[in-house]
Design an enzyme around this catalytic site. Structure first.
Site, PDB file in Angstrom:
ATOM      1  N   HIS A   1      21.093   0.453 -48.236  1.00  0.00           N
ATOM      2  CA  HIS A   1      20.875  -1.541 -48.042  1.00  0.00           C
ATOM      3  C   HIS A   1      19.502  -1.646 -49.256  1.00  0.00           C
ATOM      4  O   HIS A   1      18.756  -1.615 -48.410  1.00  0.00           O
ATOM      5  CB  HIS A   1      21.362  -1.634 -47.105  1.00  0.00           C
ATOM      6  CG  HIS A   1      21.553  -3.569 -47.515  1.00  0.00           C
ATOM      7  ND1 HIS A   1      20.720  -4.817 -48.294  1.00  0.00           N
ATOM      8  CD2 HIS A   1      21.867  -4.659 -45.596  1.00  0.00           C
ATOM      9  CE1 HIS A   1      21.982  -5.601 -48.131  1.00  0.00           C
ATOM     10  NE2 HIS A   1      21.731  -5.612 -47.076  1.00  0.00           N
TER      11      HIS A   1
ATOM     12  N   HIS B   1      18.078  -8.935 -49.973  1.00  0.00           N
ATOM     13  CA  HIS B   1      18.461  -9.488 -48.940  1.00  0.00           C
ATOM     14  C   HIS B   1      17.339  -9.745 -48.279  1.00  0.00           C
ATOM     15  O   HIS B   1      17.460 -10.430 -47.306  1.00  0.00           O
ATOM     16  CB  HIS B   1      19.628 -10.007 -48.474  1.00  0.00           C
ATOM     17  CG  HIS B   1      21.129  -9.358 -48.822  1.00  0.00           C
ATOM     18  ND1 HIS B   1      22.252  -9.094 -48.658  1.00  0.00           N
ATOM     19  CD2 HIS B   1      20.691  -9.987 -50.426  1.00  0.00           C
ATOM     20  CE1 HIS B   1      22.943  -9.134 -49.714  1.00  0.00           C
ATOM     21  NE2 HIS B   1      21.843  -9.655 -50.736  1.00  0.00           N
TER      22      HIS B   1
ATOM     23  N   TYR C   1      15.526  -7.107 -46.678  1.00  0.00           N
ATOM     24  CA  TYR C   1      15.577  -5.850 -45.027  1.00  0.00           C
ATOM     25  C   TYR C   1      14.961  -5.153 -45.718  1.00  0.00           C
ATOM     26  O   TYR C   1      13.994  -5.442 -47.511  1.00  0.00           O
ATOM     27  CB  TYR C   1      16.889  -5.451 -44.704  1.00  0.00           C
ATOM     28  CG  TYR C   1      17.840  -6.776 -44.568  1.00  0.00           C
ATOM     29  CD1 TYR C   1      17.586  -7.783 -43.182  1.00  0.00           C
ATOM     30  CD2 TYR C   1      18.942  -6.633 -45.124  1.00  0.00           C
ATOM     31  CE1 TYR C   1      18.338  -8.478 -42.864  1.00  0.00           C
ATOM     32  CE2 TYR C   1      19.636  -8.158 -44.471  1.00  0.00           C
ATOM     33  CZ  TYR C   1      19.955  -8.637 -43.058  1.00  0.00           C
ATOM     34  OH  TYR C   1      20.193  -9.461 -43.058  1.00  0.00           O
TER      35      TYR C   1
END
Length: 369
Positions: free
Chosen positions: A176, A179, A181
């Site tokens: 990931h 976004h 993060y």
């Protein structure tokens, strides 16, 4: 709408996908969606059944909700799953087993929330959030920048998770990097003010991601798929951009390809929006063009409202999506809220039952359908 017409019109979505390391029966992907149904970070039988239902209804590839790597502040909530410790890994092994039992394929999304975690968040409420420069997404200083040792340990935490994913039978991993993060906080100038090798220009800011990908590749060997999810937008800023031009996008992504990424998962809020002026290509389309790698497109597929508004949304035609897929602008399509509400979404679309698709209702977030 007659069955024949629907089946013909959605045909591109149901072509098999084959890349160097991954073969799928069709082009559909379940997008990762945080659900928070894993007490103490452990996914139970209900979570395994939730993923299994999607697999038995024809989803080509499942990407799990984000699951925390082995670090005290990787997630911010006691019921968000983690990917370390015997209990959690046994829970995930059960998820894999259920999905494989019905012929599905599944990868975990390995995650660290970085500075989006608030001080005092569970679990480990005493642990402070970490990030490249200790800055929140809005640029406020919260903690000290990560040290070289902390970065090295974090890279190893991702590598350990990748090794465990392979060991317990997953079909690949997704990192990931979107976004706002942790990995994305290194990418973004607003949250990465470092002047060492992890900062500076776009190539320097990609260095942490490169180290994570290389470490994961080292653990899983050459044949295990590594998917990398990234976005321009951040949770607090929908207009943010890491790359303002296709050239900058190439500078960001090329080092990630060399480090070992097989497939890019390009997160946008609306898949139909062009990424750069002067071209109809979306972020996935441009990513494919500049890297030559297969790409997953995502963003309000099948619905008329973007997910970040968290309101309800009605079903909508897939024609524009199918056209882009048919033009080979992207290779795979991730479906989020439509699949969260309706485990049979893919089989309904495949079988020409468009009239039976369910609109999205935010109440659905409270339950595992």
């Amino acid at each position: 709408m007659s069955n024949t017409r629907t089946n013909t019109s959605t045909k591109p979505l149901f072509q098999p996908f084959t890349s160097e390391k991954l073969t799928l029966p069709n082009r559909t992907v379940m997008a990762p969606m945080t659900r928070g149904f894993s007490p103490d970070g452990v996914p139970g039988e209900d979570v395994a059944a939730y993923y299994r239902r999607r697999a038995e209804n024809g989803v080509g590839l499942i990407v799990t909700e984000g699951t925390g790597v082995n670090h005290p502040t990787s997630v911010s909530g006691a019921s968000i799953p983690v990917f370390y410790g015997e209990k959690s890994l046994n829970g995930w092994a059960q998820v894999v087993k259920e999905v494989h039992k019905v012929g599905g394929k599944i990868v975990p999304q390995l995650w660290h929330v970085g500075m989006t975690r608030k001080e005092g968040d569970l679990p480990n409420e005493e642990a402070l959030p970490v990030g490249p420069s200790g800055l929140s997404l809005s640029g406020e200083k919260v903690t000290e920048p990560m040290t070289d040792d902390e970065i090295a340990n974090m890279v190893e935490a991702y590598a350990q998770a990748a090794a465990d994913a392979k060991r317990i039978g997953f079909d690949g991993i997704e990192l990931h990097g979107a976004h706002g993060y942790l990995i994305d906080q290194f990418f973004w100038e607003n949250t990465n003010q470092r002047t060492d090798r992890y900062g500076g220009d776009i190539i320097g800011r990609a260095h942490f991601a490169v180290e994570v990908i290389e470490a994961c590749r080292r653990e899983v060997g050459p044949d295990f798929p590594i998917i990398f999810r990234f976005s321009q937008w951040k949770m607090n800023n929908f207009n943010a951009k890491i790359a303002e031009t296709p050239e900058e996008l190439e500078n960001l992504l090329q080092p990630l390809v060399e480090a070992g990424v097989d497939i890019f998962h390009c997160s946008t809020r609306r898949f139909w929006e062009p990424e750069f002026e002067g071209s109809d290509l979306n972020l996935a389309g441009w990513t494919k063009k500049v890297t030559g790698k297969p790409v997953i497109s995502v963003g309000s597929v099948g619905l008329d409202g973007e997910f970040t508004s968290f309101a309800g949304a009605n079903t909508t035609s897939l024609d524009g999506l199918i056209e882009k897929l048919d033009n080979e602008e992207f290779d795979l399509v991730a479906i989020g809220r439509s699949l969260l509400m309706d485990p049979k979404w893919v089989s309904k679309v495949r079988d020409g039952q468009a009239d039976d698709l369910l609109p999205f209702n935010k109440e659905a977030l409270k339950k595992l359908y």
